[in-house]
Design a protein around this motif. Structure first.
Motif, mmCIF file in Angstrom:
data_model
loop_
_atom_site.group_PDB
_atom_site.id
_atom_site.type_symbol
_atom_site.label_atom_id
_atom_site.label_comp_id
_atom_site.label_asym_id
_atom_site.label_seq_id
_atom_site.Cartn_x
_atom_site.Cartn_y
_atom_site.Cartn_z
ATOM 1 N N ALA A 215 4.303 21.944 110.909
ATOM 2 C CA ALA A 215 4.380 21.523 109.261
ATOM 3 C C ALA A 215 4.103 20.370 108.453
ATOM 4 C CB ALA A 215 5.970 21.331 109.516
ATOM 5 N N ARG A 216 3.822 19.365 109.432
ATOM 6 C CA ARG A 216 3.464 18.256 109.191
ATOM 7 C C ARG A 216 1.846 18.835 108.305
ATOM 8 N NH1 ARG A 216 5.249 15.422 113.734
ATOM 9 N NH2 ARG A 216 3.946 16.360 114.505
ATOM 10 N N GLY A 217 0.990 19.387 108.882
ATOM 11 C CA GLY A 217 -0.672 19.830 108.334
ATOM 12 C C GLY A 217 0.082 20.171 107.165
ATOM 13 N N ALA A 218 0.927 20.795 106.696
ATOM 14 C CA ALA A 218 1.333 21.954 105.899
ATOM 15 C C ALA A 218 1.226 21.365 104.961
ATOM 16 C CB ALA A 218 2.223 22.973 106.276
ATOM 17 N N LEU A 223 0.001 18.411 99.501
ATOM 18 C CA LEU A 223 0.285 17.033 99.003
ATOM 19 C C LEU A 223 -1.283 16.763 98.427
ATOM 20 C CD1 LEU A 223 2.556 14.275 101.020
ATOM 21 C CD2 LEU A 223 2.936 16.527 99.139
ATOM 22 N N TRP A 224 -2.609 17.754 99.532
ATOM 23 C CA TRP A 224 -3.757 16.932 99.317
ATOM 24 C C TRP A 224 -4.200 18.136 98.284
ATOM 25 C CZ3 TRP A 224 -7.536 20.628 99.615
ATOM 26 C CH2 TRP A 224 -8.803 19.968 99.329
ATOM 27 N N LEU A 225 -3.609 19.175 98.268
ATOM 28 C CA LEU A 225 -4.082 20.346 97.364
ATOM 29 C C LEU A 225 -3.504 19.931 95.784
ATOM 30 C CD1 LEU A 225 -5.607 23.092 97.480
ATOM 31 C CD2 LEU A 225 -2.975 23.987 97.431
ATOM 32 N N ALA A 226 -2.055 19.353 96.147
ATOM 33 C CA ALA A 226 -1.495 19.124 94.476
ATOM 34 C C ALA A 226 -2.812 18.286 93.331
ATOM 35 C CB ALA A 226 -0.201 18.283 94.396
ATOM 36 N N GLY A 227 -3.635 17.208 94.180
ATOM 37 C CA GLY A 227 -4.717 16.728 93.460
ATOM 38 C C GLY A 227 -5.881 17.387 93.077
ATOM 39 N N GLN A 228 -6.174 18.485 93.737
ATOM 40 C CA GLN A 228 -7.417 18.915 93.219
ATOM 41 C C GLN A 228 -7.440 19.835 92.088
ATOM 42 O OE1 GLN A 228 -9.654 18.050 95.440
ATOM 43 N NE2 GLN A 228 -7.935 16.997 96.061
ATOM 44 N N LYS A 229 -8.586 20.274 91.980
ATOM 45 C CA LYS A 229 -8.908 20.690 91.145
ATOM 46 C C LYS A 229 -8.854 22.972 91.241
ATOM 47 C CE LYS A 229 -12.665 17.642 89.042
ATOM 48 N NZ LYS A 229 -14.453 18.144 89.237
ATOM 49 N N PRO A 230 -8.887 23.462 90.485
ATOM 50 C CA PRO A 230 -9.214 24.859 90.352
ATOM 51 C C PRO A 230 -10.140 25.194 91.578
ATOM 52 C CG PRO A 230 -8.083 25.105 88.243
ATOM 53 C CD PRO A 230 -8.495 23.990 88.750
ATOM 54 N N TYR A 232 -11.149 27.585 96.338
ATOM 55 C CA TYR A 232 -10.616 27.893 96.762
ATOM 56 C C TYR A 232 -10.893 27.251 97.938
ATOM 57 C CZ TYR A 232 -9.330 31.878 100.354
ATOM 58 O OH TYR A 232 -8.396 32.259 101.368
ATOM 59 N N TYR A 233 -10.032 26.423 98.924
ATOM 60 C CA TYR A 233 -9.766 25.390 99.899
ATOM 61 C C TYR A 233 -9.552 25.773 101.078
ATOM 62 C CZ TYR A 233 -10.063 22.189 95.809
ATOM 63 O OH TYR A 233 -10.571 21.778 94.238
ATOM 64 N N ILE A 234 -10.379 25.398 102.114
ATOM 65 C CA ILE A 234 -9.187 25.243 103.340
ATOM 66 C C ILE A 234 -9.678 23.753 103.991
ATOM 67 C CG2 ILE A 234 -10.524 27.695 104.045
ATOM 68 C CD1 ILE A 234 -13.199 26.172 105.009
ATOM 69 N N MET A 235 -8.432 23.926 105.797
ATOM 70 C CA MET A 235 -8.707 22.742 106.006
ATOM 71 C C MET A 235 -9.062 21.962 106.242
ATOM 72 S SD MET A 235 -4.579 22.345 106.195
ATOM 73 C CE MET A 235 -4.476 21.623 107.581
ATOM 74 N N ASP A 236 -10.611 22.102 106.736
ATOM 75 C CA ASP A 236 -11.534 21.736 106.849
ATOM 76 C C ASP A 236 -11.784 20.664 105.984
ATOM 77 O OD1 ASP A 236 -12.232 23.878 108.208
ATOM 78 O OD2 ASP A 236 -13.836 23.221 109.053
ATOM 79 N N ASP A 237 -12.058 21.348 104.569
ATOM 80 C CA ASP A 237 -11.636 20.208 103.297
ATOM 81 C C ASP A 237 -10.466 19.082 103.535
ATOM 82 O OD1 ASP A 237 -13.085 22.227 102.350
ATOM 83 O OD2 ASP A 237 -12.126 24.044 101.820
ATOM 84 N N VAL A 238 -9.582 19.340 103.681
ATOM 85 C CA VAL A 238 -8.422 17.844 103.615
ATOM 86 C C VAL A 238 -9.121 16.548 104.516
ATOM 87 C CG1 VAL A 238 -5.829 17.735 103.886
ATOM 88 C CG2 VAL A 238 -6.635 19.575 103.611
ATOM 89 N N LEU A 239 -9.224 17.532 106.257
ATOM 90 C CA LEU A 239 -9.913 16.319 106.752
ATOM 91 C C LEU A 239 -11.461 16.011 106.288
ATOM 92 C CD1 LEU A 239 -8.767 16.976 109.818
ATOM 93 C CD2 LEU A 239 -7.520 15.949 108.442
ATOM 94 N N GLU A 240 -12.233 16.687 104.976
ATOM 95 C CA GLU A 240 -13.749 16.343 104.675
ATOM 96 C C GLU A 240 -14.554 16.261 105.469
ATOM 97 O OE1 GLU A 240 -12.954 12.311 102.647
ATOM 98 O OE2 GLU A 240 -12.390 13.724 100.941
ATOM 99 N N ILE A 241 -13.953 17.731 106.810
ATOM 100 C CA ILE A 241 -15.392 17.957 107.563
ATOM 101 C C ILE A 241 -15.951 19.215 106.582
ATOM 102 C CG2 ILE A 241 -15.263 19.253 109.830
ATOM 103 C CD1 ILE A 241 -12.808 18.092 110.673
ATOM 104 N N GLY A 242 -17.302 18.837 107.008
ATOM 105 C CA GLY A 242 -18.487 19.300 106.571
ATOM 106 C C GLY A 242 -18.501 21.021 107.120
ATOM 107 N N GLY A 243 -19.290 22.057 106.924
ATOM 108 C CA GLY A 243 -20.133 23.184 107.626
ATOM 109 C C GLY A 243 -19.443 23.670 109.154
#
Ligand SMILES: NC(=O)c1ccc[n+]([C@@H]2O[C@H](COP(=O)([O-])OP(=O)(O)OC[C@H]3O[C@@H](n4cnc5c(N)ncnc54)[C@H](OP(=O)(O)O)[C@@H]3O)[C@@H](O)[C@H]2O)c1
Length: 243
Positions: A215-218, A223-230, A232-243
Motif C-alpha cells: 500500500a505504501r509503495g502504491a 503521487l509520483w505518477l500524478a506529476g508525470q507526462k503521458p 508507460y512507467y514501471i516501479m523502477d522509474d519511481v526509484l529512478e533505477i535504470g535497466g
C-alpha cells in the motif's frame, strides 16, 4: 500540494490498505473508492465517495489506483483515459490484450503497471538480473518459488513472472526459470529465486509480512505518477533505477 486519490477495488484487501495509507498521508487525500457490489452512498454520509459508477469518482481524482481483477483493469484504464487521469495498476494476472490496452492508453495518460508495489522488490529484481548474468555460462538451474495466502487467484504470481523476466534478461534466456507456487494460510507474499549448481546454491529471497508495504509503495508511486507526462512507467522509474 495535496493529491486526490481514487481507488478501484476499494472493498478488497489491498483497496482497504491503500485507503488507510492515503488517509494518513500528508500529501494525499482520499477522493473515494470504486466498488462493484456494495456502493454505500456519496459524499452526503462520508467525507469521500464510494460508488459503483466511475463517472461519479474519476472526475474527482488526480490519480487512480487499481487493485481489482485482471478482467476489469483495462476497462477502467480506458475510462481513466477519457477523463485524462493518471492510472496506476497493481492488479496481477493481466492477459496480453489487457497489457496492450494499458500501453495504448499510455499515449493519452501516465500509466504505471506493476505486479509488485514493494519498493525493495525493485532492488531484488536488479539482484536477480545481475546474478543471472554472472551465472549465465555456468552449470546452474534457476527456480522461482512464490508463497501467498490461500485466497490468491493467480499462480505463479505476477511478481514471480516479473522476476523470471529479469532472470531471462540477465542470462539471455540460457537458463529459463522453473516456477512453483504455494497457496497457504494468510502468507502475504514471499519469493525465492534459487540458483542451484552442483554442490552450491544461491537463494535471493524477498519476504513481505505486512500488506501495508504494498500500500505504501502504491501510494508513493501514484503521487509520483500524478506529476508525470503521458507514458508507460514501471516501479523502477519511481526509484529512478535504470535497466
Ligand atoms: N502489485 C502488488 O504489489 C500487489 C499486492 C497484492 C495484491 N495484488 C493484486 O491486487 C489485486 C487485488 O488483490 P486483493 O488481495 O486486494 O484482492 P481482493 O481482496 O479479492 O479484492 C479485489 C477487489 O477488486 C474488486 N473486483 C473484483 N473483480 C472485479 C471486477 N470484475 N470489476 C471491478 N472490481 C472487481 C472487488 O470488488 P467487490 O468487493 O465489489 O467484489 C474487490 O474490491 C489482485 O490482482 C492481487 O494479485 C498486487
Amino acid at each position: 500540494m495535496i493529491i486526490s486519490v481514487g481507488i478501484i477495488g476499494y472493498t478488497g484487501r489491498m483497496g482497504q490498505a491503500i485507503a488507510r495509507t492515503v488517509e494518513t498521508h500528508s500529501a494525499a487525500s482520499l477522493a473515494g473508492g470504486l466498488t462493484r457490489t456494495t456502493p454505500v452512498g456519496g459524499k452526503d454520509n462520508r467525507p469521500f465517495i464510494v460508488t459503483d459508477k466511475p463517472e461519479e469518482l474519476f472526475p474527482e481524482c488526480d490519480v487512480l489506483i487499481d487493485f481489482s481483477h485482471a478482467s476489469a483493469t483495462s476497462h477502467y484504464a480506458q475510462i481513466a483515459a477519457q477523463y485524462g487521469k493518471p492510472f496506476l495498476s497493481g492488479t496481477t494476472g493481466l492477459d496480453k490484450d489487457s497489457l496492450a490496452a494499458l500501453h495504448e492508453v499510455s499515449a493519452k495518460i501516465p500509466v504505471l503497471y506493476t505486479t509488485n508495489t514493494s519498493l525493495s522488490l525493485v532492488v531484488v529484481k536488479q539482484m536477480a538480473r545481475v546474478a543471472a548474468r554472472l551465472l549465465k555460462d555456468q552449470d546452474y538451474d534457476v527456480s522461482i518459488l512464490d508463497k501467498h495466502h490461500r485466497w490468491k487467484k493467480d499462480a505463479p504470481s505476477g511478481t514471480a513472472l516479473t522476476l523470471g523476466k529479469a532472470v531471462l534478461e540477465g542470462n539471455d534466456g540460457k537458463h529459463p526459470p522453473v516456477y512453483s507456487s504455494i497457496r497457504s494460510g494468510a502468507i502475504v507474499g514471499e519469493h525465492d529465486i534459487l540458483f542451484a549448481g552442483t554442490g552450491e546454491n544461491i537463494t535471493i529471497q524477498h519476504v513481505v509480512t505486512d500488506r501495508r508495504v504494498f500500500a505504501r509503495g502504491a501510494v508513493q508511486a501514484a503521487l509520483w505518477l500524478a506529476g508525470q507526462k503521458p507514458g508507460y512507467y514501471i516501479m523502477d522509474d519511481v526509484l529512478e533505477i535504470g535497466g
